[in-house]
Design a protein around this motif. Structure first.
Motif, PDB file in Angstrom:
ATOM      1  N   LEU A   1      20.351  -6.145  14.762  1.00 33.48           N
ATOM      2  CA  LEU A   1      19.046  -5.511  14.584  1.00 33.48           C
ATOM      3  C   LEU A   1      18.848  -5.157  13.118  1.00 33.48           C
ATOM      4  N   ILE A   2      17.745  -5.591  12.547  1.00 34.82           N
ATOM      5  CA  ILE A   2      17.293  -5.123  11.236  1.00 34.82           C
ATOM      6  C   ILE A   2      16.143  -4.171  11.503  1.00 34.82           C
ATOM      7  N   LEU A   3      16.339  -2.919  11.181  1.00 35.47           N
ATOM      8  CA  LEU A   3      15.362  -1.866  11.449  1.00 35.47           C
ATOM      9  C   LEU A   3      15.051  -1.171  10.142  1.00 35.47           C
ATOM     10  N   THR A   4      13.798  -1.254   9.709  1.00 41.36           N
ATOM     11  CA  THR A   4      13.506  -0.731   8.381  1.00 41.36           C
ATOM     12  C   THR A   4      12.047  -0.318   8.241  1.00 41.36           C
ATOM     13  N   SER A   5      11.824   0.581   7.322  1.00 37.64           N
ATOM     14  CA  SER A   5      10.485   0.947   6.892  1.00 37.64           C
ATOM     15  C   SER A   5      10.434   0.680   5.394  1.00 37.64           C
ATOM     16  N   PRO A   6      10.028  -0.520   4.999  1.00 42.01           N
ATOM     17  CA  PRO A   6      10.051  -0.885   3.587  1.00 42.01           C
ATOM     18  C   PRO A   6       8.986  -0.133   2.808  1.00 42.01           C
ATOM     19  N   PRO A   7       9.086  -0.123   1.487  1.00 41.90           N
ATOM     20  CA  PRO A   7       7.989   0.439   0.687  1.00 41.90           C
ATOM     21  C   PRO A   7       6.678  -0.223   1.100  1.00 41.90           C
ATOM     22  N   PHE A   8       5.657   0.572   1.324  1.00 44.83           N
ATOM     23  CA  PHE A   8       4.385   0.031   1.796  1.00 44.83           C
ATOM     24  C   PHE A   8       3.585  -0.560   0.638  1.00 44.83           C
TER      25      PHE A   8
ATOM     26  N   ILE B   1       3.140  -9.182  -0.330  1.00 46.41           N
ATOM     27  CA  ILE B   1       3.550 -10.179   0.655  1.00 46.41           C
ATOM     28  C   ILE B   1       4.541 -11.172   0.053  1.00 46.41           C
ATOM     29  N   ASP B   2       4.264 -11.662  -1.159  1.00 47.72           N
ATOM     30  CA  ASP B   2       5.202 -12.578  -1.812  1.00 47.72           C
ATOM     31  C   ASP B   2       6.547 -11.890  -2.038  1.00 47.72           C
ATOM     32  N   TRP B   3       6.495 -10.625  -2.438  1.00 48.05           N
ATOM     33  CA  TRP B   3       7.729  -9.856  -2.643  1.00 48.05           C
ATOM     34  C   TRP B   3       8.530  -9.750  -1.347  1.00 48.05           C
TER      35      TRP B   3
ATOM     36  N   VAL C   1      12.659  -5.278  13.151  1.00 47.46           N
ATOM     37  CA  VAL C   1      11.624  -4.283  13.412  1.00 47.46           C
ATOM     38  C   VAL C   1      11.177  -3.694  12.079  1.00 47.46           C
ATOM     39  N   ILE C   2       9.883  -3.832  11.778  1.00 47.36           N
ATOM     40  CA  ILE C   2       9.330  -3.402  10.494  1.00 47.36           C
ATOM     41  C   ILE C   2       8.233  -2.372  10.736  1.00 47.36           C
ATOM     42  N   ASP C   3       8.406  -1.186  10.186  1.00 48.69           N
ATOM     43  CA  ASP C   3       7.412  -0.111  10.277  1.00 48.69           C
ATOM     44  C   ASP C   3       6.569  -0.142   9.011  1.00 48.69           C
ATOM     45  N   LEU C   4       5.257  -0.393   9.155  1.00 43.50           N
ATOM     46  CA  LEU C   4       4.376  -0.582   8.000  1.00 43.50           C
ATOM     47  C   LEU C   4       3.179   0.366   8.044  1.00 43.50           C
ATOM     48  N   GLY C   5       2.997   1.110   6.990  1.00 38.25           N
ATOM     49  CA  GLY C   5       1.820   1.963   6.871  1.00 38.25           C
ATOM     50  C   GLY C   5       0.626   1.170   6.374  1.00 38.25           C
ATOM     51  N   GLY C   6      -0.552   1.666   6.681  1.00 38.49           N
ATOM     52  CA  GLY C   6      -1.768   0.988   6.269  1.00 38.49           C
ATOM     53  C   GLY C   6      -2.250   1.442   4.907  1.00 38.49           C
ATOM     54  N   ALA C   7      -3.314   0.806   4.431  1.00 35.88           N
ATOM     55  CA  ALA C   7      -3.880   1.140   3.125  1.00 35.88           C
ATOM     56  C   ALA C   7      -5.361   0.800   3.116  1.00 35.88           C
ATOM     57  N   TYR C   8      -6.095   1.511   2.272  1.00 29.51           N
ATOM     58  CA  TYR C   8      -7.509   1.210   2.033  1.00 29.51           C
ATOM     59  C   TYR C   8      -7.641   0.402   0.741  1.00 29.51           C
ATOM     60  N   LEU C   9      -8.688  -0.369   0.646  1.00 27.10           N
ATOM     61  CA  LEU C   9      -8.948  -1.085  -0.595  1.00 27.10           C
ATOM     62  C   LEU C   9      -9.324  -0.083  -1.687  1.00 27.10           C
ATOM     63  N   PRO C  10      -8.885  -0.319  -2.915  1.00 26.56           N
ATOM     64  CA  PRO C  10      -9.117   0.659  -3.987  1.00 26.56           C
ATOM     65  C   PRO C  10     -10.592   1.022  -4.145  1.00 26.56           C
ATOM     66  N   GLY C  11     -10.880   2.316  -4.000  1.00 23.49           N
ATOM     67  CA  GLY C  11     -12.232   2.798  -4.230  1.00 23.49           C
ATOM     68  C   GLY C  11     -13.222   2.535  -3.123  1.00 23.49           C
ATOM     69  N   HIS C  12     -12.750   2.010  -1.982  1.00 22.53           N
ATOM     70  CA  HIS C  12     -13.676   1.662  -0.898  1.00 22.53           C
ATOM     71  C   HIS C  12     -13.130   2.144   0.443  1.00 22.53           C
TER      72      HIS C  12
ATOM     73  N   VAL D   1     -12.761   0.873   3.268  1.00 23.88           N
ATOM     74  CA  VAL D   1     -12.451  -0.227   4.181  1.00 23.88           C
ATOM     75  C   VAL D   1     -10.977  -0.586   4.028  1.00 23.88           C
ATOM     76  N   ARG D   2     -10.412  -1.125   5.088  1.00 21.79           N
ATOM     77  CA  ARG D   2      -8.971  -1.288   5.171  1.00 21.79           C
ATOM     78  C   ARG D   2      -8.463  -2.595   4.570  1.00 21.79           C
ATOM     79  N   SER D   3      -7.263  -2.515   4.049  1.00 23.43           N
ATOM     80  CA  SER D   3      -6.510  -3.710   3.683  1.00 23.43           C
ATOM     81  C   SER D   3      -5.994  -4.369   4.956  1.00 23.43           C
ATOM     82  N   ILE D   4      -5.847  -5.672   4.930  1.00 25.88           N
ATOM     83  CA  ILE D   4      -5.285  -6.386   6.076  1.00 25.88           C
ATOM     84  C   ILE D   4      -3.911  -6.970   5.728  1.00 25.88           C
ATOM     85  N   TYR D   5      -3.215  -6.332   4.780  1.00 25.64           N
ATOM     86  CA  TYR D   5      -1.960  -6.912   4.306  1.00 25.64           C
ATOM     87  C   TYR D   5      -0.917  -7.016   5.414  1.00 25.64           C
ATOM     88  N   GLN D   6      -0.909  -6.048   6.378  1.00 27.04           N
ATOM     89  CA  GLN D   6       0.090  -6.115   7.456  1.00 27.04           C
ATOM     90  C   GLN D   6      -0.081  -7.382   8.283  1.00 27.04           C
ATOM     91  N   TYR D   7      -1.341  -7.767   8.515  1.00 26.72           N
ATOM     92  CA  TYR D   7      -1.622  -8.936   9.335  1.00 26.72           C
ATOM     93  C   TYR D   7      -1.348 -10.224   8.562  1.00 26.72           C
TER      94      TYR D   7
END
Length: 316
Positions: free
Chosen positions: A41-48, A65-67, A86-97, A99-105
């Motif tokens: 099992l690889i279980l981690t919460s990487p830097p978001f 994503i490339d990183w 298992v990867i625990d990923l927090g969400g993010a908003y686009l800078p100054g707006h 609306v959400r980033s879709i980087y997790q997807y």
């Protein structure tokens, strides 16, 4: 429990416990020293991938994503055929707006399409105690609700990763207890579901949903209290031990090997130790790794306190 501390040296543990080893360094390089198919099992919460830089070294969204894909190659190589990532990923908003980033997807698609992982199931890590952020959109302009959920991807190398939901059952609700006591007549529900008489079976608990409601009470933990006492700066982004407990119980057996390549304060290693799983933790930031030893000293501290109360100063 014993905690053996080693001086910093290449390819040797920074410290060891009865079940695991913690390593200081870049996990991308450290993982290359581990054999193929050796991790259950690889279980981690990487830097978001956040739009604002944090002290623990998160990557900007456009590079994230490339990183991360660099690490995914090693993850795939290291996992046993029935192992899980298992990867625990927090969400993010686009800078100054607002609306959400879709980087997790976007990351999920690349992990499955390019690295050949399977999506075993998605989970949602809900923290009801999370602060109402982002403040600009939630508490100032009042145009969004607070963000209280992290997305969790449960990925696997094959279609049949090892797992057992009987290891993570929840207590039955009062209504289910009453049903088990009084019985249930098998019948067709209005929804069209055919509920058989097997619904009356007491299986020892309820199967949990993929929404994990886990309030983060880490602020009151031994780790936090001891960091304050010793003047050590704690890791600023810790996930609760119950989160690690859930997936370790669900996807591994005693004696299996668990890896956290972005260990931080090493909640994963600590949970694995308690559950008698072998573990490996990797962390690039030495102060965080040094502070993580505190987690494993709690039992020793409690034992010594009990010995003093009993009128002896014997140490372990």
């Amino acid at each position: 429990m014993t905690v053996k501390r080693n001086k910093k040296a290449a390819l040797t543990p920074y410290y060891e416990t009865d079940f695991g080893q913690a390593y200081l360094g870049d996990s991308l390089e450290l993982m290359k020293q581990l054999p193929d198919s050796s991790i259950n099992l690889i279980l981690t919460s990487p830097p978001f991938a956040l739009t604002r830089q944090k002290e623990y070294g998160n990557k900007q969204e456009q590079h994230y994503i490339d990183w991360f894909m660099q690490f995914s190659k090693e993850f795939y190589r290291l996992l046993a055929d029935n192992g899980s990532l298992v990867i625990d990923l927090g969400g993010a908003y686009l800078p100054g707006h607002p609306v959400r980033s879709i980087y997790q997807y976007e990351l999920l698609v690349r992990l499955c399409r390019e690295q050949n992982f399977f999506l075993a199931q998605e989970f949602f890590h809900y923290n009801p105690a999370r602060l109402p952020t982002p403040a600009e959109w939630v508490t100032v302009r009042r145009i969004r609700v607070k963000d209280s959920v992290n997305i969790v991807w449960w990925l696997s190398k094959t279609e049949n990763p090892k797992s057992d939901n009987r290891q993570v059952l929840k207590p039955y609700s009062d209504s289910m207890k009453a049903l088990l006591k009084n019985g249930y007549k098998a019948q067709m529900r209005p929804s069209g579901h055919d509920i058989s008489d097997k619904f009356n079976n007491d299986n020892g608990g309820a199967i949990p949903p993929n929404l994990l409601e886990l309030a983060n009470t880490e602020s009151n933990s031994y780790y936090m209290k001891k960091c304050k006492e010793l003047g050590i700066k704690p890791h600023p982004a810790r996930f609760p031990k119950d989160f690690a407990d859930f997936f370790i119980k669900f996807a591994t057996d005693e004696g299996d090997l668990v890896l956290d390549p972005f260990a931080g304060s090493n909640t994963t290693g600590y949970a694995a130790e308690k559950l008698e799983r072998r573990w490996i933790a990797m962390e690039i930031n030495e102060p965080y790794l040094d502070g993580s030893k505190i987690r494993f000293e709690e039992e020793i501290d409690l034992f010594n306190t009990a010995e003093k109360i009993n009128g002896t100063t014997q140490k372990v």
